[in-house]
Design a protein around this motif. Sequence first.
Motif, PDB file in Angstrom:
ATOM      1  N   CYS A   1      -7.775   0.308  11.690  1.00  0.00           N
ATOM      2  CA  CYS A   1      -7.820   0.672  10.500  1.00  0.00           C
ATOM      3  C   CYS A   1      -5.983   1.261  10.482  1.00  0.00           C
ATOM      4  O   CYS A   1      -5.662   1.745  11.475  1.00  0.00           O
ATOM      5  CB  CYS A   1      -8.546   1.482   9.963  1.00  0.00           C
ATOM      6  SG  CYS A   1     -10.225   1.029   9.749  1.00  0.00           S
TER       7      CYS A   1
ATOM      8  N   GLU B   1      -8.443   9.122  -3.315  1.00  0.00           N
ATOM      9  CA  GLU B   1      -9.520   9.921  -2.675  1.00  0.00           C
ATOM     10  C   GLU B   1      -9.485  11.217  -3.535  1.00  0.00           C
ATOM     11  O   GLU B   1     -10.689  11.506  -3.367  1.00  0.00           O
ATOM     12  CB  GLU B   1      -8.686  10.459  -1.305  1.00  0.00           C
ATOM     13  CG  GLU B   1      -8.789   9.140  -0.584  1.00  0.00           C
ATOM     14  CD  GLU B   1      -8.022   9.554   0.831  1.00  0.00           C
ATOM     15  OE1 GLU B   1      -8.275   8.739   1.945  1.00  0.00           O
ATOM     16  OE2 GLU B   1      -7.362  10.511   1.029  1.00  0.00           O
TER      17      GLU B   1
ATOM     18  N   THR C   1      -3.168   6.270  -2.131  1.00  0.00           N
ATOM     19  CA  THR C   1      -4.415   6.262  -1.585  1.00  0.00           C
ATOM     20  C   THR C   1      -4.929   7.735  -1.654  1.00  0.00           C
ATOM     21  O   THR C   1      -6.083   7.881  -1.989  1.00  0.00           O
ATOM     22  CB  THR C   1      -4.314   5.891  -0.212  1.00  0.00           C
ATOM     23  OG1 THR C   1      -3.728   4.663  -0.020  1.00  0.00           O
ATOM     24  CG2 THR C   1      -5.736   5.722   0.651  1.00  0.00           C
TER      25      THR C   1
ATOM     26  N   SER D   1     -10.832   5.121   4.151  1.00  0.00           N
ATOM     27  CA  SER D   1     -10.939   6.320   3.327  1.00  0.00           C
ATOM     28  C   SER D   1     -12.199   6.755   3.253  1.00  0.00           C
ATOM     29  O   SER D   1     -13.018   6.385   2.563  1.00  0.00           O
ATOM     30  CB  SER D   1     -10.095   6.215   2.073  1.00  0.00           C
ATOM     31  OG  SER D   1     -10.525   7.415   1.383  1.00  0.00           O
TER      32      SER D   1
ATOM     33  N   SER E   1       1.011  -1.263   0.158  1.00  0.00           N
ATOM     34  CA  SER E   1       0.081  -0.010   0.237  1.00  0.00           C
ATOM     35  C   SER E   1       0.930   1.213  -0.025  1.00  0.00           C
ATOM     36  O   SER E   1       2.020   1.121   0.496  1.00  0.00           O
ATOM     37  CB  SER E   1      -0.841   0.067   1.312  1.00  0.00           C
ATOM     38  OG  SER E   1      -0.089  -0.026   2.474  1.00  0.00           O
TER      39      SER E   1
ATOM     40  N   ILE F   1      -7.548   0.174   4.860  1.00  0.00           N
ATOM     41  CA  ILE F   1      -7.523   1.630   4.727  1.00  0.00           C
ATOM     42  C   ILE F   1      -8.837   2.371   4.786  1.00  0.00           C
ATOM     43  O   ILE F   1      -9.743   1.865   3.707  1.00  0.00           O
ATOM     44  CB  ILE F   1      -6.867   1.972   3.494  1.00  0.00           C
ATOM     45  CG1 ILE F   1      -5.424   1.358   3.403  1.00  0.00           C
ATOM     46  CG2 ILE F   1      -6.740   3.561   3.256  1.00  0.00           C
ATOM     47  CD1 ILE F   1      -4.610   1.698   1.950  1.00  0.00           C
TER      48      ILE F   1
ATOM     49  N   CYS G   1      -8.761  -1.207  -0.346  1.00  0.00           N
ATOM     50  CA  CYS G   1      -8.839  -0.737   0.967  1.00  0.00           C
ATOM     51  C   CYS G   1      -9.166  -1.705   1.967  1.00  0.00           C
ATOM     52  O   CYS G   1      -8.409  -1.600   3.147  1.00  0.00           O
ATOM     53  CB  CYS G   1     -10.289   0.313   0.770  1.00  0.00           C
ATOM     54  SG  CYS G   1      -9.676   1.763  -0.326  1.00  0.00           S
ATOM     55  N   SER G   2     -10.092  -2.654   1.618  1.00  0.00           N
ATOM     56  CA  SER G   2     -10.230  -3.709   2.517  1.00  0.00           C
ATOM     57  C   SER G   2      -8.853  -4.478   2.841  1.00  0.00           C
ATOM     58  O   SER G   2      -8.737  -4.747   4.229  1.00  0.00           O
ATOM     59  CB  SER G   2     -11.255  -4.437   1.945  1.00  0.00           C
ATOM     60  OG  SER G   2     -11.925  -5.642   2.954  1.00  0.00           O
TER      61      SER G   2
END
Length: 666
Positions: free
Chosen positions: A608, A362, A358, A391, A353, A389, A384-385
């Motif tokens: 997270c 976004e 990220t 977001s 990551s 993460i 993300c999962s």
Amino acid sequence: MTLISLQRLWVPSLCALQAYKSQISVMKTFIQVVKHGSMGHSSWCSSPVKMSSLCSLQINGQLQQAHNCSYQTAIWNPSDFIASACLQHHRDGRNGVDINDHVNNQHFYEQLNGLASSKQIFKFVCSLEELCDKMAAAVLLRVAQVEMEEGELKHTDRVFQDKVFKALCFQFEHDSQRVSTAGLVGALHALVQLRVDPWSTLMVRLISESQDRLDRGKLNLRNLCILGESLLQLEGTGCAMLLQIMGQMQKIKLQDWAPEEVAMVYSMLEAGVGDNGQYQGLLNRMNDYTVSIVSQLSPKVISNVLHALVVLNQTQAIPLVINLCKHSVKHVPNFTNEELTKVLEAFVHFGHSDRYFTEALERYIPKACFTMDPEAVSRVMQYCSRRKILSRPIFDAVAESFVYNSDNFTTRQVAWQIIPFGKLNYLPPSAASLFRKLENILSNRFAQFQPRTLLNLLHSCTLMERFPVNFVSKIFNPYFLQQLQSQDGSLDRSVLSQLTQLYLTVTLECPFYEGPRLLPKYRVKTFLTHGCSLESSVDLQLYHKVKSGLIELLGARMYFASHVLTPYCYTLDVEIKLDEDGFVLPATHHEDAYKRIALCIDGQRRFCTNNHNLLGKEAIKQRHLKLLGYEVVQIPFYEFEVLEKNEEIVDYLHKKIFPHTFRLSW
């Protein structure tokens, strides 16, 4: 010369592709016949028809035969209806016109790539004054691209009967020895995509000429890759020509490879040439070399290389993966849906990551989410999962787009976009609309979901305190439980854990539920299992620091227990028992305690990665423990790690565990 009839020449279905491998050995023999000039009447030509009679041209109102047109002077009058297109080779010019002019070529390809149907493409070809063989090959390839839909060819009958298409194929067949190498391999590649019969004279001549030029070393790296891809589809990895191609490819210095050619070789290896560790030495050299040219790679090349690394499972090429991921940040707005999907797949596969990546997502996803391909959106949520993460900009945008667009999603895409909300324990502002939409989808398409996917989806909803009581009775149904079983008739441990927690949730949080219950044989005794666990094991380093503070706070180790398995499947990090007067009881006290305190020593893995939001599986655990009568005390790492002195630790624990009790010094 007798040629095969159109009924054999044009095969508009996948059946031809499936027959390629079985036909290729006979075709090799036929190639040798063609190369030595002894065609004659083939015994397998059921209804021979001369191609020239099928490819007639209507020029200036007069009917001419295609073989009377000179391929060097392919200039047509746009006012006439042109039923064919003759080829002009790269080395040929006419009247001072340079058909290799970069600007003209670029304009041609831009126009060609903008066309969305074969009818438009053929009309476009008829509007041209001249056409070179490389452009003609590009036309055939574009036809294959627009006719391909979800892996299946459509409208091929119409394509194969078009006079322009017939004439282009006719010219490639009769001028196969004179066309440029790029045009030759490009045409072969396009015709393979179109599933043209490999027994046809056209295909045999193109392959024969390709073999001849390969033997003479006339193919550059790009052409070797294009030819290799075609042969892979025709015969598979056992093709002798393919081995010859790989041999010549390895003789070319890596420093002479263009970035696009690097991607093409990766794609060839990914397509099957690199299976079972073959050419790993070449791969290792390519991985090392590609690191040095990452900054030169286009978004398409980056995505293709990453996808190849995933398919080939190049876990030893992590430096290359990290560099590619790092440089993909600036390309996020420029990636196509397919390219972004490949990049995200690589992030997930290699467990990588990037904060800047990220942040780029976004900025991009909220603006593009409503028009993005649902598969790409699903991959964003999967990324993300998997990387934990949370977001909020991404999750909020996905939730809103789901409400409006999910009717056309596959069941897998529905699950992939909803499950991360539960895993990361986040309810978006549009939660009410989101779950109403999800309930409608489940009501209308319940039977379409795969059993495991459905269980994961419903379990995820319970993590967010959204209880699927309307569907639980179907989950506990014996028929559904049978569908969850593997081939040997057993149920996976993770499945049993999810079923047990779903049953516990219904029992504790939905007392009004009166449907069927989960039979005891499907229930587990603990949620803390190796592999896929519904609760995280305690961080040992953090635990030992807390333990030292507790010993000083309580006076002895005997006054608390560690790693306590409750009758309700949950494991307590620390349990403290109190009597009616609030005095701490020894951990060995087996009589019913008046009060039980469950300390949740929450390390970083229980949150997270980018914030202090507790994961869904830990949130439901603490929620259930409270409903079971425990007083839950959370000790998060971000509060505890700032404490340096022993006095600070003891004081912190006292305020957390006994906030209303004055502590005497001892």
